[in-house]
Scaffold this active site. Structure first.
Site, PDB file in Angstrom:
ATOM      1  N   ASN A 219       1.777  -2.368   2.775  1.00 33.82           N
ATOM      2  CA  ASN A 219       2.769  -2.291   3.751  1.00 33.82           C
ATOM      3  C   ASN A 219       4.155  -2.821   3.194  1.00 33.82           C
ATOM      4  OD1 ASN A 219       0.560  -1.193   5.019  1.00 33.82           O
ATOM      5  ND2 ASN A 219       0.600  -2.448   6.701  1.00 33.82           N
TER       6      ASN A 219
ATOM      7  N   ASP B 187      -1.907   6.823  -3.604  1.00 32.98           N
ATOM      8  CA  ASP B 187      -2.957   7.666  -2.902  1.00 32.98           C
ATOM      9  C   ASP B 187      -2.549   8.494  -2.140  1.00 32.98           C
ATOM     10  OD1 ASP B 187      -2.543   5.171  -1.574  1.00 32.98           O
ATOM     11  OD2 ASP B 187      -4.200   6.201  -0.177  1.00 32.98           O
TER      12      ASP B 187
ATOM     13  N   TYR C  38       0.747  -6.754  -0.722  1.00 32.37           N
ATOM     14  CA  TYR C  38       0.037  -5.578   0.116  1.00 32.37           C
ATOM     15  C   TYR C  38       0.896  -4.450   0.362  1.00 32.37           C
ATOM     16  CZ  TYR C  38      -3.340  -9.321   0.446  1.00 32.37           C
ATOM     17  OH  TYR C  38      -4.422 -10.299   0.235  1.00 32.37           O
TER      18      TYR C  38
END
Length: 191
Positions: free
Chosen positions: A66, A91, A64
């Site tokens: 983070n 992004d 994920y």
């Protein structure tokens, strides 16, 4: 050897989200390199191929967003890839949809994936392909950022997404083949 990492979240439910555009660009580069992500190592999907005559380690962290820096730092250490030879595709809220920027170093700008990269790599000198996704506008825009990045591209954006991914892949491939300065001069002006 160079390492190219796309940032994103694992799982089909996140596949087409704005936050996963890094994975989308790596997938395009894999096709160009005639390579696949064949291994699960470093808490990531990993594969090797070549672009522009250079061996490339492709990494899509499965931790994920983070915690993505963990995977990349482990892979870079294992393969002895210098931080300056790591390219991260991610992004970018601060660029409008369709804009791209190739750069070396810089802060995390509130991007948790980049924060993790800097923390785990121990420095921010890695190369970035910043893929503009725009940001929510209007009242309470800051509160809506998490929902925005974890949503699919809208219909208008989807029409230009394939071209955007292709241009981001061109930037990454140019960095491999021509070096950072030449790639920045060539692509940042056009982007």
């Amino acid at each position: 050897m160079k390492l190219i990492c796309g940032l994103g979240n694992p799982g089909r439910e996140y596949e087409r989200h704005r936050h996963n555009v890094g994975f989308m660009v790596v997938d395009a580069l894999l096709a160009r390199a005639r390579a696949e992500l064949t291994q699960d190592k470093f808490q990531a999907r990993v594969g090797q191929g070549s672009l522009g005559g250079e061996r490339i380690l492709f990494v899509e962290p499965q931790t994920y967003m983070n915690l993505s820096g963990r995977s990349v730092a482990e892979a870079a250490r294992f393969y002895k890839v210098a931080v300056q030879d790591v390219l991260v595709v991610h992004d970018e809220l601060d660029l409008p949809f369709g804009r791209l920027q190739l750069k070396a170093g810089g802060g995390a700008g509130g991007h948790n994936g980049l924060k993790s990269m800097v923390q785990c790599l121990g420095e921010d000198a890695f190369i970035r392909v910043r893929v503009g996704i725009g940001k929510p506008e209007g009242p309470n825009a800051k509160e809506r950022v998490a929902g925005y990045v974890l949503s699919n591209f809208d219909d208008g954006e989807r029409r230009g997404l394939e071209e955007l991914i292709g241009k981001a892949a061109d930037m990454a491939e140019s960095w491999v083949r021509d070096g950072l300065a030449t790639a920045m001069n060539r692509h940042n002006r056009r982007a």
